[in-house]
Design a protein around this motif. Structure first.
Motif, PDB file in Angstrom:
ATOM      1  N   ALA A  80       0.848  -1.197   0.000  1.00 40.19           N
ATOM      2  CA  ALA A  80       0.000   0.000   0.000  1.00 40.19           C
ATOM      3  C   ALA A  80       0.880   1.242   0.000  1.00 40.19           C
ATOM      4  N   THR A  81       0.367   2.310  -0.613  1.00 46.07           N
ATOM      5  CA  THR A  81       1.070   3.593  -0.607  1.00 46.07           C
ATOM      6  C   THR A  81       0.407   4.504   0.423  1.00 46.07           C
ATOM      7  N   ILE A  82       1.220   5.069   1.309  1.00 47.20           N
ATOM      8  CA  ILE A  82       0.692   6.060   2.264  1.00 47.20           C
ATOM      9  C   ILE A  82       1.377   7.389   1.964  1.00 47.20           C
ATOM     10  N   CYS A  83       0.588   8.392   1.529  1.00 46.74           N
ATOM     11  CA  CYS A  83       1.120   9.733   1.285  1.00 46.74           C
ATOM     12  C   CYS A  83       0.911  10.581   2.524  1.00 46.74           C
ATOM     13  N   ALA A  84       1.984  11.228   2.980  1.00 46.76           N
ATOM     14  CA  ALA A  84       1.884  12.037   4.196  1.00 46.76           C
ATOM     15  C   ALA A  84       2.732  13.297   4.040  1.00 46.76           C
ATOM     16  N   LEU A  85       2.508  14.230   4.978  1.00 46.30           N
ATOM     17  CA  LEU A  85       3.177  15.527   4.923  1.00 46.30           C
ATOM     18  C   LEU A  85       3.537  15.943   6.349  1.00 46.30           C
ATOM     19  N   ALA A  86       4.717  16.525   6.513  1.00 42.43           N
ATOM     20  CA  ALA A  86       5.118  17.155   7.774  1.00 42.43           C
ATOM     21  C   ALA A  86       4.990  16.180   8.957  1.00 42.43           C
ATOM     22  N   LEU A  87       4.275  16.547  10.020  1.00 39.93           N
ATOM     23  CA  LEU A  87       4.171  15.693  11.208  1.00 39.93           C
ATOM     24  C   LEU A  87       3.557  14.337  10.887  1.00 39.93           C
ATOM     25  N   MET A  88       2.755  14.283   9.851  1.00 38.97           N
ATOM     26  CA  MET A  88       2.112  13.014   9.520  1.00 38.97           C
ATOM     27  C   MET A  88       3.093  12.009   8.912  1.00 38.97           C
ATOM     28  N   VAL A  89       4.272  12.482   8.501  1.00 40.70           N
ATOM     29  CA  VAL A  89       5.254  11.553   7.923  1.00 40.70           C
ATOM     30  C   VAL A  89       5.805  10.620   9.002  1.00 40.70           C
ATOM     31  N   PRO A  90       6.346  11.151  10.118  1.00 45.93           N
ATOM     32  CA  PRO A  90       6.803  10.204  11.149  1.00 45.93           C
ATOM     33  C   PRO A  90       5.674   9.323  11.678  1.00 45.93           C
ATOM     34  N   ARG A  91       4.456   9.853  11.697  1.00 44.57           N
ATOM     35  CA  ARG A  91       3.340   9.024  12.182  1.00 44.57           C
ATOM     36  C   ARG A  91       3.022   7.901  11.185  1.00 44.57           C
ATOM     37  N   ALA A  92       3.109   8.231   9.904  1.00 49.07           N
ATOM     38  CA  ALA A  92       2.862   7.205   8.882  1.00 49.07           C
ATOM     39  C   ALA A  92       3.968   6.148   8.931  1.00 49.07           C
ATOM     40  N   LEU A  93       5.202   6.584   9.173  1.00 49.98           N
ATOM     41  CA  LEU A  93       6.315   5.637   9.263  1.00 49.98           C
ATOM     42  C   LEU A  93       6.142   4.709  10.470  1.00 49.98           C
ATOM     43  N   ALA A  94       5.699   5.280  11.580  1.00 51.97           N
ATOM     44  CA  ALA A  94       5.465   4.453  12.774  1.00 51.97           C
ATOM     45  C   ALA A  94       4.358   3.441  12.502  1.00 51.97           C
ATOM     46  N   ALA A  95       3.310   3.909  11.806  1.00 54.09           N
ATOM     47  CA  ALA A  95       2.210   3.002  11.467  1.00 54.09           C
ATOM     48  C   ALA A  95       2.713   1.883  10.558  1.00 54.09           C
ATOM     49  N   ALA A  96       3.566   2.237   9.611  1.00 53.90           N
ATOM     50  CA  ALA A  96       4.089   1.247   8.663  1.00 53.90           C
ATOM     51  C   ALA A  96       4.908   0.183   9.393  1.00 53.90           C
TER      52      ALA A  96
END
Lengths: 342, 326
Positions: B204-220
């Motif tokens: 799956a592709t998760i597109c994120a920006l700014a603070l949501m990037v580290p959160r998306a990485l943690a989720a991944a």
């Protein structure tokens, strides 16, 4: 209050502080504005000028007085009522009428329209249609001059209505605190749009009475006398160039037409327009030239040459093509295009 | 290579550009002598002096207007608006003046400036000091819009923004200021309009920006370790220009799209990305694109409330897992 309204008598002769050459320039500039603006109105009645337009008929002396006191490199920041200030800096009548008539020969090829006349090569740094927006922008240009040690002055024109918007007060304070080489010029034509400025303003002089709040001198002048305007401009520019900071000048004047082309100006009390027409700036200045011994033939020659210029410009604009559609997407970004994605 | 905070990277990025080009000047409220309310510009006043680093009154219109006038006439100003929420009081410049002057003047007027601003939630500041307003700017033709998520990108994108000939709105995330990251030595210059795949994956592709990037990485990480779901995380970095090729390329490999936004639901940037993918890669998708956003409400102040409304790693992981039917 420095109400400079002295009427020079003929005794000062042609060698007074303004001189014949400058006076002829002041006169010609006012006539160019008068004739071009009148033509714009006529072309509107023929449906050849579209959109909106805000004429400066009756306010020519302000634009001429300031522009003729400017040096090359000085910068003008205008409002949507900016045809006069654009013409006064030497932009051709054809370029201005072409923009009003939405032709390809217009100053911005029809992409800006009447309210956004811009000609950077003439120092006309834009006409701004959001009230007050350009006062801070003029501060920025003046900041650049101060930072780089450039000697140009930024001159910002606006109406009486602008004195009640926040950007006016932010800019005045900013310019005073930073001691910027900027001159703020309020054209008080007595009406903000349709409403008398006195009905909506807490002080009598909308700009002049605000000056003290920013540590500035109250300057209210006769804006229908180009000599008075020219002298006030010269003094303010000298002050700015010497590093002594901004000036705020309120010019009392009157627009002969409505606020915009949609406005027949029926809100004006009976007789008010007629009274002001007695103080028509062009009439005042024509008398002034005669007082100083300029021959009527020289004045008539200026009138005739300006009329010819406006006629020629009108015909050139009528012949000019409409803008090509391929300019629709140019110059959104600095690369010349409009791409927002790859 | 050195470890540095996102906060210190702001000052380093500005200093790098001010050192390079004497036409770069910096103005804003409390930015000079005080070093900024977030302490992101400490040292610049001392290094570059009072002519180039200037404190202004609380006059957001004067700040942005002055930046524009200076930019039009030859300087390269960086202006700070302390909180991005304050864009609302100077939006004329952002919406009407910066982005339209070049077009209206048929290319005569230039406007090479950067507006940097503290954006985003997580500081318990409530509804008027916490918003993510990058979508306000994304919708305006003529602007460029970037939002870095790491100290390295702060420096590289700041350099790119200052050197760019167009007006660039530079969103710094307030909650990222204390975050540390590795930063190479020497000059760092990035390019605007390039997204970055910060974690490759195939499911799956998760597109994120700014603070949501580290959160998306943690989720991944959670999705991988606990559920065997391998997500690709794309740091969008630049909303305008938008690197659609990286996003479309990622979707073509993973066949699923998720966007993680701090914006309230309506008209967030994720909607535009979903729209582009739906238009141009519909047959690559194995399931509906999913937007993970804050609900369409003003942001609350209390930590217990603010923490619920922002997308968290847990919410991202759960949404992805549920959508993939795992």
């Amino acid at each position: 209050m420095a109400l400079q309204n002295e009427r020079p008598s003929g005794s000062a002769g042609l060698n007074d502080d303004i001189g014949e050459k400058k006076r002829l320039e002041l006169y010609r500039t006012q006539v160019v504005i008068r004739e071009a603006e009148q033509r714009a109105f006529d072309l509107f009645l023929q449906n050849l000028v579209k959109g909106t337009s805000h004429l400066s008929l009756g306010q020519e002396a302000v634009a001429a007085g300031f522009a003729c006191a400017m040096q090359k490199g000085d910068l003008s920041f205008c409002t949507y009522r900016g045809h006069a200030h654009t013409l006064a800096r030497g932009v051709s009548v054809e370029k201005v009428l072409g923009e009003l008539m939405q032709r390809d020969n217009g100053l911005m090829r029809g992409k800006g329209g009447s309210m956004h006349l811009t000609s950077e090569e003439h120092g006309v740094m834009g006409s701004y249609a959001i009230i007050g927006a350009h006062l801070p922008i003029a501060c920025g240009a003046a900041w650049r001059a101060q930072y780089k040690g450039d000697k140009d002055v930024s001159v910002c024109f606006f109406g009486d209505g602008t004195t009640n918007i926040g950007a006016f007060h932010e800019a005045l304070n900013f310019a005073a605190v930073w001691k910027l080489p900027v001159v703020f010029v309020c054209e008080n034509n007595l009406y903000m749009e349709y409403t008398p400025i006195g009905d909506v303003t807490a002080v009598k002089s909308p700009a002049g009475d605000r000056a003290a709040a920013y540590g500035l001198e109250k300057i209210v002048i006769d804006g229908n006398d180009a000599d008075v305007v020219y002298r006030a401009a010269r003094a303010a520019f000298e002050k700015a160039r010497a590093g002594n900071g901004p000036s705020l000048i309120e010019c009392l004047t009157y627009r002969h037409s409505g606020h915009s082309r949609a406005d027949p100006a029926k809100y004006r009390p009976e007789g008010e327009l007629e009274k002001w027409k007695l103080r028509d700036p062009i009439k005042i200045y024509k008398d002034r030239l005669k007082q100083f011994g300029v021959r009527p033939k020289a004045i008539d020659d200026i009138d005739a040459s300006v009329r010819q210029e406006v006629d020629d410009a009108t015909e050139a604009c009528k012949r000019a093509p409409m803008p090509p559609l391929d300019i629709l997407t140019t110059d959104v970004y600095a690369d010349g295009g409009w791409a927002w994605r790859n | 290579m050195a470890e540095m905070t996102y906060r210190d990277a702001v000052a380093r990025g500005i200093a790098q550009e001010m050192t390079r080009d004497p036409d770069v000047v910096f103005l804003g409220e409390d930015v000079a002598k005080a070093g900024g309310v977030f302490k992101a510009t400490v040292g610049l006043f001392e290094q570059f002096g009072p002519l180039r680093v200037r404190d202004t009154p609380i006059s957001e219109q004067a700040i942005l207007g002055a930046a524009m006038g200076a930019a039009m006439t030859g300087l390269k100003p960086i202006a700070e608006i302390m909180f991005s929420d304050f864009f609302a009081v100077c939006f004329d410049y952002i919406a009407n003046e910066f982005p339209k002057s070049r077009y209206m003047s048929n290319g005569q007027t230039k406007c090479p400036l950067v507006v940097r601003t503290g954006n985003g939630a997580g500081s318990r500041f409530g509804a008027q000091h916490s918003q993510s307003v990058e979508n306000w700017c994304m919708m305006i033709p003529g602007l460029k819009v970037v939002a870095p998520s790491t100290p390295r990108d702060v420096i590289g994108l700041m350099a790119a923004a200052v050197r760019d000939p167009d007006p660039v709105i530079f969103f710094e995330h307030k909650s990222l200021y204390p975050m540390k990251g590795e930063v190479p030595d020497g000059e760092i210059v990035d390019t605007l309009g390039s997204a970055k795949i910060v974690r490759p994956g195939k499911d799956a592709t998760i597109c994120a920006l700014a603070l949501m990037v580290p959160r998306a990485l943690a989720a991944a990480e959670t999705l991988k370790s606990e559920h065997g779901i391998d997500c690709e995380v794309v740091d969008v970095r630049s909303l305008v220009p938008l690197d659609t090729q990286t996003i479309l390329g990622s979707v073509a490999r993973t066949h699923r799209l998720f966007t993680v936004e701090e914006n309230p639901r309506l008209c967030g940037w994720g909607a535009e990305i979903v729209s582009i993918v739906a238009d141009e890669a519909f047959y690559e998708l194995d399931g509906p694109p999913v937007r993970i956003t804050t609900p369409h409400i003003p942001l609350p102040a209390a930590d217990i409330l603010e923490d619920i409304v922002l997308p968290t790693p847990q919410r991202i992981a759960e949404t992805v897992k549920r959508s993939l039917g795992s």
